[in-house]
Design a protein around this motif. Structure first.
Motif, short mmCIF file in Angstrom:
data_model
loop_
_atom_site.label_atom_id
_atom_site.label_comp_id
_atom_site.label_asym_id
_atom_site.label_seq_id
_atom_site.Cartn_x
_atom_site.Cartn_y
_atom_site.Cartn_z
N PRO A 5 0.81 -1.22 0.00
CA PRO A 5 0.00 0.00 0.00
C PRO A 5 0.84 1.27 0.00
N GLU A 6 2.04 1.21 0.61
CA GLU A 6 2.83 2.45 0.69
C GLU A 6 3.57 2.76 -0.61
N GLU A 7 3.42 1.87 -1.60
CA GLU A 7 4.14 2.14 -2.84
C GLU A 7 3.59 3.40 -3.51
N PRO A 8 4.48 4.36 -3.83
CA PRO A 8 4.01 5.62 -4.40
C PRO A 8 3.72 5.47 -5.89
N GLN A 83 17.75 1.22 -1.05
CA GLN A 83 17.60 2.64 -1.41
C GLN A 83 16.23 3.18 -0.98
N ASP A 84 15.45 2.36 -0.32
CA ASP A 84 14.09 2.72 0.07
C ASP A 84 13.33 3.36 -1.09
N VAL A 85 13.25 2.62 -2.18
CA VAL A 85 12.58 3.17 -3.36
C VAL A 85 11.93 2.03 -4.16
N PHE A 86 10.82 2.38 -4.81
CA PHE A 86 10.20 1.47 -5.77
C PHE A 86 10.66 1.91 -7.17
N PRO A 87 11.71 1.32 -7.68
CA PRO A 87 12.29 1.85 -8.93
C PRO A 87 11.33 1.84 -10.11
N PHE A 88 10.37 0.89 -10.11
CA PHE A 88 9.43 0.78 -11.23
C PHE A 88 8.08 1.42 -10.90
N GLY A 89 7.96 1.99 -9.68
CA GLY A 89 6.72 2.64 -9.28
C GLY A 89 6.88 4.15 -9.20
N VAL A 310 22.91 -4.90 -10.95
CA VAL A 310 23.59 -3.62 -11.19
C VAL A 310 22.65 -2.67 -11.93
N ALA A 311 21.97 -3.19 -12.96
CA ALA A 311 21.01 -2.35 -13.69
C ALA A 311 19.87 -1.90 -12.78
N TYR A 312 19.39 -2.80 -11.94
CA TYR A 312 18.32 -2.48 -11.00
C TYR A 312 18.75 -1.38 -10.03
N GLU A 313 19.98 -1.46 -9.57
CA GLU A 313 20.50 -0.47 -8.64
C GLU A 313 20.65 0.89 -9.35
N ALA A 319 15.66 6.98 -9.76
CA ALA A 319 14.26 7.26 -9.39
C ALA A 319 14.15 8.55 -8.61
N PRO A 320 13.12 9.37 -8.91
CA PRO A 320 12.93 10.59 -8.13
C PRO A 320 12.56 10.26 -6.69
N ARG A 321 13.08 11.03 -5.77
CA ARG A 321 12.75 10.84 -4.35
C ARG A 321 11.61 11.77 -3.97
N ALA A 322 10.71 11.27 -3.10
CA ALA A 322 9.54 12.07 -2.71
C ALA A 322 9.98 13.31 -1.95
#
Ligand SMILES: N=C(N)NCCCC(=O)O
Ligand SMILES: [Zn+2]
Ligand SMILES: [Zn+2]
Length: 322
Positions: A5-8, A83-89, A310-313, A319-322
């Motif tokens: 649910p917390e995925e932005p 990285q506390d991020v959803f790279p694809f979200g 590596v690509a995922y990282e 990814a933009p940070r909130a």
């Protein structure tokens, strides 16, 4: 699993296939099972394969790298806790397929790769290219330069890749960063190699390299001073310049990445490389490549798993940070 649910997640952003509905081992292997670029129209980040390896000086086979990395990327998951991020979200990421390049004509291939990257720039803000041998960094940097001007190049590699010619050929996987420097594509005050090690041709290789605008964090420096010191040097050198990251998978020790064409002993661990990439999440990364994965020498997908992470990282760091 369903996105938590917390995925932005913006409603308009389309992520990977849900692995709780379609098992990971089913379906066509786009990178991380993401949608294709033509399915979403526009993306913040496009992933494209560049299956070209006619520039190699030793073992061939990196032309099969993109398919091998995509296959291994099936296991990637939506949330990156490191990285506390959803790279694809947090951004639209899509697989743009492969950039086609003539395997029999290096000069034409290089023109095609530049044109392919420029074409993708009309549909995506940033490109993460999966090679292919390191020759492809030159046309990719030409395309990046067209948009951003000279960029800081952060180059992870066992090799300098600033040599002049091989058998008289100026465009090979050992020469892209000399050509890029000569053409004014790179910021000479902010570019760096990380992970350099092993035998050179001559002592003067290092003088040439410095003159071409690179400073170096060697594997030995990292061993002697630790990862934090290496990261500090890297971040200080880059500053806030627009940043292009080029990652030759042979920067990793052959124990971590055997599937590559010019392996050198004494390299980085994948854990070290991933942390170094993470440390760049606050910088302006404008593009990246991951090159030199040659599946014929791989075992148990070791190299492809490393390259896909590596690509995922990299995508997470973009990814933009909130
Ligand atoms: N870019 C890679 N992987 N290797 C360059 C090595 C060139 C040489 O054979 O000296
Ligand atoms: Zn290399
Ligand atoms: Zn290289």
């Amino acid at each position: 699993m369903q996105p938590t649910p917390e995925e932005p997640r913006d409603r308009d952003i389309r992520g990977p296939v849900d692995a709780s509905v379609v098992p990971r081992f089913a379906g066509i292997a786009t990178f991380a099972r993401l949608p294709r670029l033509d399915e979403v129209g526009r993306a913040h980040v496009a992933i494209a394969g560049v299956p070209f390896d006619s520039g190699v000086s030793y073992r061939p086979g990196a032309r099969f790298g993109p398919a091998h990395v995509r296959e291994a990327s099936r296991l990637l998951r939506p949330y990156n806790p490191a990285q506390d991020v959803f790279p694809f979200g947090a951004q639209q990421v899509a697989d743009a397929g492969d950039i086609v390049a003539n395997p029999f004509d290096i000069a034409e291939a290089v023109r095609q790769i530049e044109a392919g990257a420029l074409d993708l720039a009309r549909h995506a803000d940033k490109l993460v290219a999966i090679g292919g041998d390191h020759t492809i960094a030159l046309p990719l940097l030409r395309a990046v330069h067209a948009k951003h001007g000279p960029v800081a190049v952060l180059h992870f590699d066992a090799h300098l890749d600033t040599w002049d010619t091989y058998f008289g050929a100026p465009t090979t996987h050992g020469t892209p960063f000399r050509r890029a420097s000569e053409e004014g594509l790179i910021d000479l005050t902010a570019s760096m190699h990380v992970g350099i090690r092993g035998p050179l041709y001559a002592k003067s290789d290092l003088d040439d390299d410095e003159r071409l605008g690179f400073s170096i964090v060697t594997s030995e420096y990292l061993e002697e001073n630790g990862l934090a010191a290496a990261i500090d040097r890297m971040r200080a050198r880059i500053g806030d310049a627009p940043l292009y990251i080029s990652i030759d998978i042979d920067v990793l020790d052959p124990a971590h990445a055997p599937g590559t064409g010019t392996p050198e002993a004494g390299g980085l661990t994948s854990r070290e490389l991933l942390r170094m990439i993470r440390s760049l999440a606050d910088r302006n990364i404008v593009g990246a490549d991951v090159v030199e994965v040659a599946p014929a020498y791989d075992h148990a997908q070791l190299t492809a798993v490393a390259a896909s992470h590596v690509a995922y990282e990299l995508i997470s760091a973009m990814a933009p940070r909130a």
